[in-house]
Design a protein around this motif. Sequence first.
Motif, PDB file in Angstrom:
ATOM      1  N   THR B  45      -6.524  -8.792  -4.908  1.00 25.96           N
ATOM      2  CA  THR B  45      -7.053  -7.450  -4.698  1.00 25.96           C
ATOM      3  C   THR B  45      -5.961  -6.448  -5.033  1.00 25.96           C
ATOM      4  OG1 THR B  45      -8.293  -8.399  -2.875  1.00 25.96           O
ATOM      5  CG2 THR B  45      -8.216  -5.991  -2.999  1.00 25.96           C
ATOM      6  N   VAL B  47      -3.967  -3.484  -4.380  1.00 26.32           N
ATOM      7  CA  VAL B  47      -3.700  -2.644  -3.219  1.00 26.32           C
ATOM      8  C   VAL B  47      -3.238  -1.267  -3.689  1.00 26.32           C
ATOM      9  CG1 VAL B  47      -2.317  -2.397  -1.124  1.00 26.32           C
ATOM     10  CG2 VAL B  47      -3.049  -4.685  -1.882  1.00 26.32           C
ATOM     11  N   ASP B  48      -2.345  -1.304  -4.655  1.00 28.63           N
ATOM     12  CA  ASP B  48      -1.786  -0.033  -5.106  1.00 28.63           C
ATOM     13  C   ASP B  48      -1.173  -0.213  -6.498  1.00 28.63           C
ATOM     14  OD1 ASP B  48      -1.049   2.598  -4.972  1.00 28.63           O
ATOM     15  OD2 ASP B  48       0.884   2.179  -4.003  1.00 28.63           O
ATOM     16  N   ARG B  61      -8.909   3.789 -12.050  1.00 31.37           N
ATOM     17  CA  ARG B  61      -9.450   4.955 -11.335  1.00 31.37           C
ATOM     18  C   ARG B  61      -9.724   6.120 -12.274  1.00 31.37           C
ATOM     19  NH1 ARG B  61      -9.847   3.641  -6.454  1.00 31.37           N
ATOM     20  NH2 ARG B  61      -8.329   2.250  -5.465  1.00 31.37           N
ATOM     21  N   VAL B  88     -10.569  -1.689 -10.970  1.00 31.78           N
ATOM     22  CA  VAL B  88     -10.164  -0.785  -9.901  1.00 31.78           C
ATOM     23  C   VAL B  88      -9.728  -1.573  -8.674  1.00 31.78           C
ATOM     24  CG1 VAL B  88     -10.979   1.007  -8.311  1.00 31.78           C
ATOM     25  CG2 VAL B  88     -11.689   1.034 -10.709  1.00 31.78           C
ATOM     26  N   ASP B  89     -10.510  -2.608  -8.351  1.00 33.02           N
ATOM     27  CA  ASP B  89     -10.282  -3.253  -7.063  1.00 33.02           C
ATOM     28  C   ASP B  89      -9.650  -4.638  -7.138  1.00 33.02           C
ATOM     29  OD1 ASP B  89     -12.520  -4.123  -8.331  1.00 33.02           O
ATOM     30  OD2 ASP B  89     -13.815  -4.142  -6.561  1.00 33.02           O
ATOM     31  N   ARG B  90      -9.978  -5.420  -8.186  1.00 30.19           N
ATOM     32  CA  ARG B  90      -9.432  -6.776  -8.162  1.00 30.19           C
ATOM     33  C   ARG B  90      -9.120  -7.270  -9.571  1.00 30.19           C
ATOM     34  NH1 ARG B  90     -14.013 -10.105  -9.190  1.00 30.19           N
ATOM     35  NH2 ARG B  90     -15.808  -8.737  -9.297  1.00 30.19           N
TER      36      ARG B  90
END
Lengths: 162, 771
Positions: B45, B47-48, B61, B88-90
Amino acid sequence: MPDKRDVTLAVNGKTYAVSIEPRRSLADVLRDDCGLTGTHLGCEHGVCGACTVLVNDKPVRSCLMFGVQAEGKVVRTVEGLADGDTLHPLQQAFWENHGLQCGFCTPGFLMLAAGALQENPDMSDDDIKDVLSSNLCRCTGYQNIVKAVRLAAREMRARTRA
Amino acid sequence: MNWIGRRLPRLEDPALLKGGGSYVADRASKAAAVCFVRSPVARGTIVDIEIPSDGIIFTGRDLVDVKPIRPILHRPDYVAIGQPVLPVDRVSFCGQAIAVVVADDPALAEDVAEQVFVDIDVADAIIDFEAALALDATPVHPDAASNVLVEGRMRTQGLDKAFADAAEIVTLDVRSHRQSAAPMENRGGLAEYDAASGRVTLTASVQMPHMLRTGIADTLGMPESDLRVIAPDVGGGFGQKMSLFPEYVVLVWLARKLKRSVAWIEDRRENLLASAHGRDQAFSLRGAFAGDGRLLGLDADLRSNIGAFSCYPVTCGVEPLMAFAELPGPYDFAEYGVRSRGVTTNTCMMAPYRGVSRPTLTFSMERMMDVAAKRLGIDAAEIRRRNLIKTFPHRSPTGLVYDEGSYLQAMEVALDAADLPAFRERQAAMRERGQYLGVGLSVFSERTGYGTPAYAARGMEIVPGYEIVDCSMDPSGDVVLRIGSSPHGQGLKTSLAQLVSDELGIEPQRIRIISGDTDATPYGWGTFASRSMVIAGGASKLAAGKVAVKLKTIAATLMETSPDNIELKDGWARVSHSNQAMEIGALARAAYHQSHRFKGLLPGLHESAVYDPGGTFSNACHVAMVEVDIETGGVRIERFLVAEDAGVLINPMIVDGQITGGVAQGIANALFEEIVYDDTGNLLTASFADYLPPTAAEIPEIEIMHMETVSPESVTKAKGVGEGGAIGAPAAIVNAICDALSPFGIELFELPATPQRIREALRRAGVATYA
Ligand code: FES
Ligand code: FES
């Protein structure tokens, strides 16, 4: 940005004054600073040989040499192989014997063969195959490249004797 | 003079030989450089993503409005999954692009990319696709219930009876390890923004420029007319450059966003890590054989690792569904049961690679024939003789219709040339001295040049297949052919010029072929699947044929005869049985400048044609003769023979080049190349020092013989020949290795048969080798 250095290169009988970063490879200098895009990059880690050029008559992988190291040396690339409109015997033999398909590896093979034959015009057929196994081609299966270089070597020997 | 059938040196070559080729990187030096930040892990995932303050950097994003790449098959057993152009997420595989950097030059872009810090909460990756099939396996994609994304199944009614009646049941588990097409030129794209029109021109190293245009326009939600795609000189593709990759979408997005030109030139590491792979397959076969060696039925469970995403436009069905439909190959049997699954894992995406599934399925069938022959005490050639298709058209258990071929004859021709009796003598003599020679056969069919029906049968939402060709002769008599195919090394321009020369009676040098530019060519499907000579060739012949009809009508009017009396040849229109003739150039000029004289004809010489054939099967037999060093496990290929039937050869030199190049890739597949991941999904073969394409030292001379079955399924009478070499070679070579090692009872079912694997087999058989 790292400092640039002014370097003068002798390529295919012409002089190029370029301002380049010391970390820039000879291949990048030839392609981007001299505009000689016939030298190709297939791996940039010294294995495929697509980037082969002659430096002081010796085949060199230009991705593994810095541009600044070529100062004061004589460089020859595929653009300098033909004599005006007349193809070099190696180019002619590649053409007649279907020694290329996509053509991406071709400049590297031509320069490799040109350098090797310059050093030893009398290479045996086995030696030729051995030398050519330094470079990679993905399209041809090599057979026609080897054949073309053998025939060109013969032709070049005949011409020097004549 | 006829041009078809001549070994004409290629019209493409002079520029390429002089360093005058123009590949995408050669055009990119003035554009800003793009570098992708890639995931260092296979699953996790995000995170940043910390980005340095002083660079031009975008992440998923910033691209939330961009649609994911989501190819569709209309089948109940297909699960569509989307590939975000930047996630975006994973992250789903090691090497997936997660951010993009733009800088003044490539080195600077890499410097900035190195400063991007990606914080990923790492999860256990699913790498082994057999494990991914387990009922309790975690799904790779949360929105898919299982890891099977596509599944084809069928079972003929008499299959159980075939097994009940069998004298011998041969069971085998075949494994083909993952490979990369590894074209010598990596991927790359240059997106140029035109401020005046707002259009973007994407020049990219691709095989399907029109498809790329549609795919990018759909994904970005932009008018397709605002995008022009150019495929310049392309340094090999072999299928790898067919698909729509996220990188190209991002490039066009960047050009529009920044209103400047940007270029991304992939390096070899990225290409091995993140372009596309293929051939990662495990096949389990059961063959029911009668006592006389006839194959009565085949039951197969086929698994293909399709990686993390589905490739656009052909989808992740390409390997599993091809295997499903074509496993029966050149053999004539009625009863067939098959389950073929595409399994997703946290690895690089699978996409077509020269031969698609057929190297593995041919390997499977040909190993099975050899094993069955040994068990039943029948000669390897004889068991094939008894099973090969002999009557045409032949309908396979999956409903494929094979047009006329020469399966049996090709094998006999190859065997004759191989002189097996002499080989067997030498083999016996050498064995006495502890040297192990072996011979192996591989007979196969190669489905080529198929049009829309074949793709529609797979349920594809985007159904490729036809080609449109525009042919126009200018007032001087020179010809321009605009094609939707997109050759990248196949010499198609030369072959098409030869074909059209014979239609129009002018020299090939007077025919210019324009391809790979969506602004300048009709919509088409590019070059893949051994299709261009058949389909673009067919459309070219038809279009040129229409121009020829018009020329003859004009000639007939001017020379006061009937069009039937006109022959177009050597630059002249001649009236038969007379001395009357006109230069074709003069006719062309008349067509444009004296059009009022030709009643019922439109001015000019411009015609279009479409060709959408059902498909035709090429066929071949490969024979490999090898020596195996039982201490090192090394294999030396002594001889390699190919008897090929690709119908009429337009340019035999080019055809031989395709076969030889294909066989070289097949040899690589058989002995050398393997993409290897560790258990966490980290790629261990990310350079040419680890992933090993063969060199001139490993590829022997390939001896080629041609058969020429003329098929009504191809208007040019040519069949496709791009993939056959790669399809047949692995089976022939491994069969030869097993023949060499038969004194030890060794049977290999794994590709590539590396020295390590061969030594391991020898050790298991009790032979001392180097560890
Ligand atoms: S690019 Fe220099 S050796 Fe491959
Ligand atoms: S001709 Fe394409 S790589 Fe050699």
